[in-house]
Design a protein around this motif. Structure first.
Motif, PDB file in Angstrom:
ATOM      1  N   CYS A 186     -19.410  14.596 -17.837  1.00  0.00           N
ATOM      2  CA  CYS A 186     -18.192  13.812 -17.617  1.00  0.00           C
ATOM      3  C   CYS A 186     -17.508  14.212 -16.315  1.00  0.00           C
ATOM      4  CB  CYS A 186     -17.204  14.044 -18.766  1.00  0.00           C
ATOM      5  SG  CYS A 186     -17.827  13.647 -20.402  1.00  0.00           S
ATOM      6  N   TRP A 187     -17.129  13.206 -15.531  1.00  0.00           N
ATOM      7  CA  TRP A 187     -16.339  13.394 -14.329  1.00  0.00           C
ATOM      8  C   TRP A 187     -14.945  12.844 -14.628  1.00  0.00           C
ATOM      9  CZ3 TRP A 187     -21.472  12.733 -14.341  1.00  0.00           C
ATOM     10  CH2 TRP A 187     -22.251  13.458 -13.434  1.00  0.00           C
ATOM     11  N   ILE A 206     -11.024  16.963 -23.787  1.00  0.00           N
ATOM     12  CA  ILE A 206     -12.366  16.423 -24.021  1.00  0.00           C
ATOM     13  C   ILE A 206     -13.207  17.418 -24.812  1.00  0.00           C
ATOM     14  CG2 ILE A 206     -14.524  15.721 -22.897  1.00  0.00           C
ATOM     15  CD1 ILE A 206     -12.717  14.486 -20.695  1.00  0.00           C
ATOM     16  N   SER A 224     -14.626  16.653 -28.476  1.00  0.00           N
ATOM     17  CA  SER A 224     -16.079  16.661 -28.641  1.00  0.00           C
ATOM     18  C   SER A 224     -16.518  17.587 -29.761  1.00  0.00           C
ATOM     19  CB  SER A 224     -16.756  17.069 -27.332  1.00  0.00           C
ATOM     20  OG  SER A 224     -16.465  16.122 -26.323  1.00  0.00           O
ATOM     21  N   PHE A 256     -19.463  17.577 -11.720  1.00  0.00           N
ATOM     22  CA  PHE A 256     -18.862  17.080 -12.966  1.00  0.00           C
ATOM     23  C   PHE A 256     -17.817  18.072 -13.461  1.00  0.00           C
ATOM     24  CE2 PHE A 256     -22.400  19.724 -14.163  1.00  0.00           C
ATOM     25  CZ  PHE A 256     -21.981  20.398 -15.299  1.00  0.00           C
ATOM     26  N   ILE A 279     -11.646   9.987 -24.521  1.00  0.00           N
ATOM     27  CA  ILE A 279     -12.578  10.215 -23.419  1.00  0.00           C
ATOM     28  C   ILE A 279     -12.418   9.175 -22.303  1.00  0.00           C
ATOM     29  CG2 ILE A 279     -15.021  10.364 -22.793  1.00  0.00           C
ATOM     30  CD1 ILE A 279     -15.440  11.669 -25.595  1.00  0.00           C
ATOM     31  N   LYS A 280     -12.496   7.895 -22.627  1.00  0.00           N
ATOM     32  CA  LYS A 280     -12.402   6.869 -21.577  1.00  0.00           C
ATOM     33  C   LYS A 280     -11.095   6.921 -20.780  1.00  0.00           C
ATOM     34  CE  LYS A 280     -15.828   3.412 -22.720  1.00  0.00           C
ATOM     35  NZ  LYS A 280     -16.081   2.005 -23.027  1.00  0.00           N
ATOM     36  N   VAL A 324     -11.739   9.919 -18.265  1.00  0.00           N
ATOM     37  CA  VAL A 324     -12.992  10.064 -17.532  1.00  0.00           C
ATOM     38  C   VAL A 324     -13.266   8.845 -16.660  1.00  0.00           C
ATOM     39  CG1 VAL A 324     -15.485  10.273 -17.851  1.00  0.00           C
ATOM     40  CG2 VAL A 324     -13.939  11.605 -19.277  1.00  0.00           C
ATOM     41  N   ILE A 327     -19.423   8.831 -16.664  1.00  0.00           N
ATOM     42  CA  ILE A 327     -20.195   9.562 -17.676  1.00  0.00           C
ATOM     43  C   ILE A 327     -21.679   9.309 -17.395  1.00  0.00           C
ATOM     44  CG2 ILE A 327     -20.803   9.714 -20.117  1.00  0.00           C
ATOM     45  CD1 ILE A 327     -17.957   8.883 -20.790  1.00  0.00           C
TER      46      ILE A 327
END
Length: 133
Positions: free
Chosen positions: A37-38, A51, A55, A84, A115-116, A119, A122
């Motif tokens: 993930c960036w 994150i 996760s 990343f 997450i979205k 980030v 991905i």
């Protein structure tokens, strides 16, 4: 002792030995799912931890055998991609379990709500690991 008894005894010992070793002979495999993930805000430690925390909750989803998460390690080595922010590593017994995880409501909710929003990019790598090769 007669030859028949000796042969029968040897055969029984051979069969027991074979049955004991069968699990070791069977080839085990698993699916490895690597997610990089960036962040939209690269290096943001709070977002990284959000994150990572989210996760780790994926371990509660049926089919997940193992989950590991972590932050990138900066490197001066040209071969290392340290661009990343967060890596997520999950393992599954097979692709059906991985696909069930991907479509699981808790996974979809986490991707959408946590997450979205954090980030920008991905990248996913999936590979089959075979023990005994």
């Amino acid at each position: 002792m007669s030859n028949t008894i000796k042969t029968s005894g040897l055969f029984i010992l051979l069969m027991i030995s074979l049955l004991i070793s069968l699990p070791a002979l069977a080839q085990k495999q698993r699916i490895n799912h690597v997610v990089l993930c960036w962040l939209k805000e690269p290096g943001n430690t709070v977002h990284r931890q959000q994150i990572i925390h989210q996760s780790k909750q994926f371990s509660q989803i049926p089919g997940v055998l193992e989950i590991r998460t972590g932050e990138v390690i900066p490197s001066d080595r040209k071969i290392v991609d340290d661009s990343f922010d967060v890596a997520i590593y999950l393992t599954f017994a097979d692709s059906e379990k991985m696909n069930a995880y991907i479509t699981h409501p808790e996974h979809k909710k986490a991707v959408k709500e946590v997450i979205k929003p954090l980030v920008k990019k991905i990248v996913v790598y999936d590979f089959l690991e075979k023990e005994g090769d």
